[in-house]
Scaffold this active site. Sequence first.
Site, PDB file in Angstrom:
ATOM      1  N   PHE A 203      31.606  -5.599 -27.790  1.00  0.00           N
ATOM      2  CA  PHE A 203      30.696  -6.907 -28.366  1.00  0.00           C
ATOM      3  C   PHE A 203      29.261  -6.959 -27.929  1.00  0.00           C
ATOM      4  CE2 PHE A 203      34.460  -9.355 -29.701  1.00  0.00           C
ATOM      5  CZ  PHE A 203      35.538  -8.622 -28.815  1.00  0.00           C
ATOM      6  N   ASP A 204      28.185  -7.267 -28.769  1.00  0.00           N
ATOM      7  CA  ASP A 204      27.047  -7.852 -28.284  1.00  0.00           C
ATOM      8  C   ASP A 204      27.351  -9.260 -27.595  1.00  0.00           C
ATOM      9  OD1 ASP A 204      24.261  -8.931 -29.861  1.00  0.00           O
ATOM     10  OD2 ASP A 204      24.262  -8.274 -27.950  1.00  0.00           O
ATOM     11  N   GLY A 205      26.497  -9.696 -26.882  1.00  0.00           N
ATOM     12  CA  GLY A 205      26.486 -10.864 -26.199  1.00  0.00           C
ATOM     13  C   GLY A 205      25.964 -11.917 -26.869  1.00  0.00           C
ATOM     14  N   PHE A 320      30.660  -5.173 -32.442  1.00  0.00           N
ATOM     15  CA  PHE A 320      30.166  -6.158 -33.094  1.00  0.00           C
ATOM     16  C   PHE A 320      28.909  -6.468 -32.691  1.00  0.00           C
ATOM     17  CE2 PHE A 320      33.850  -7.459 -35.303  1.00  0.00           C
ATOM     18  CZ  PHE A 320      35.057  -7.346 -34.324  1.00  0.00           C
TER      19      PHE A 320
END
Lengths: 361, 261
Positions: A203-205, A320
């Site tokens: 995941f991106d943050g 993502f």
Amino acid sequence: MSEMKPSDVPAAEDSSEEKDWAAAKAFFDNLKSNKPRPPKPRFAVTIAVSSRTLFNMVAERKIYEEEGLEKYVAFQVEHENEPLKPGPAFPFVKALMNVNCRLRELYPDSEELFDIVLMTNNHAQVGVRLINSINHYDLTIERFCMTGGKSPIGYLEAYMTNLYLSKDSEKVTEAIEAGIAAATMFMPETENQLSDTQLRVAFDGDAVLFSDESEIIVKQHGLDTFFEHEKQFENKPLAQGPLKCFLEALGKLQRKFYAKNERMNCPIRTFLVTARSAASSGARVLKTLRSWGLEIDEALFLAGAPKGPLLRQIKPHIFFDDQMFHIEGAKDLGTIAAHVPYGIGQKYNRGKLIEQPAKKE
Amino acid sequence: MVSTVLNTDVKQKDSEHAVVVAVASRAVFEQGAGGDDGVYAEGMAFPLLQALQKVNKRLLEENSAESLLFDIVLITTDSQQQQQSFHLISSTKHYGLEVSRFCFSTEEDFIENLLQNNVHLFLSTDRHEVSQTSQKGVLSALLDEYTASCPSEQLRVLFCGDAVIRPGTNQTPASRQTAQTFSAQLGKMRQKFGISDSPLSIALMTSCGGRDSCGGALQTLRSLGVSADEAYCLAGAPRGPILSVLRPHFLLSNSFGVLED
């Protein structure tokens, strides 16, 4: 953002629901094959995949775009006994199935499993080819909606979907606006070799797990202001982003393995891959996750370095991110990437404000 | 005693080829006070009738000599409502509903009436009534809050294909035949329109079985000449939320008996 699942059900619906459930259970229990029965939706982590993410329908899509709907459907019907090739969500689905196997071994009576639903606005006649293809690969997909052209969004809600994957960014945007975690999938030209024993999700943050509040600061005031701001508000949790609940659902399943002493052998691993740097802006992210009671297995702070090479090492089944720049970078180096069309990042391309075309009516 | 009144405002359909749909009049109109001008308010099945008419309209646009049309008949068994027959007929004319004829009969006679009128499908809000007609071999469907009163741009018919798991009550060869006949007629009607922009949409739903049950049901429908537009495989998921999105006008169970709860 999307809540996990409603825990209260009106009493009147309960009894007919229970009847359907009992009948389905009986059906699967009586099957000669050892097909696992699908879990009760209320307890499951429901992943809805579109037909074009599950299977490669690029050639068929071309027929639809160039020759129209009737020719497209006729083509699909003509070829319905030819299985389709795997699409971008295929490895992800196989990894989910593996997690389910492991969960069933440890918790044979639990309904807390992944439930994979095919959610497509394809015509039911095309559906025959889709069912045949699912059979060919023996995927555990027993639930589907083929809406014959109508929007699937209402059905996503009806199925209590936790995550929706599609190739159609409009549908994905609609889903996010309806509070459902969703992303548009992109297939790399050459895929990295992925694990078949462990589901790996990256995941991106900002604007994915977290809201885009900090990204707004970067875009509008620049990086220096951003760093100062994040340091100042280090102890204030960020607001939720569209994929937070999905991470939460993964965490819940992970803890089931930990409870049975399987932490070292857990078939789910999560990664945070963020452009933030550990020194200046990373702390706030970790503290936010902690305040939510969520764990992430590995946090990678890139301090602005490109994500592609690192992702190629991590080899996630899905990554993502809210910015197309990163999606393209990931894709170029063999990672299956999923774009989350949320937040201020949509208005920019590589740091420049995009001229907004007039909105389609 | 049975009496039939023709609606002179409407061209009578070709009885050889038309699909006769009988609807209980109490489902179509709110037969209360009847208002000052004697016109009834719209009832639950009003949008359903409009959807049936829309199909007819489009069929005639495709072919002005089309004979495969819906032939709508209003059935009244309640003797109180029979006294209101004048209001029923005038309300029908007031709204310009494409009802060919009105049948008035007693509760004892009305099934016989349906059979004599060669009714292909009977729709009512009365569960008991639908159960009785079903048992006598008339294809019937119950109209309830999930159905009937849906927007009328498109007639939406739902086939429920779970007979494999839950065999329908009282499935006689006769009732199977009437079910197949109606399905074939519906399938033929559907073929007269293109894939998109059709005034008629046929959906299939299986509640309990897995994907192969639904796949099998799709093939069965194909063998009856029905090309389903939409398919939903629930495999035990609650059907309420799905139905409220699907919004069919009526449901037909695969066993073509009364849909069980």
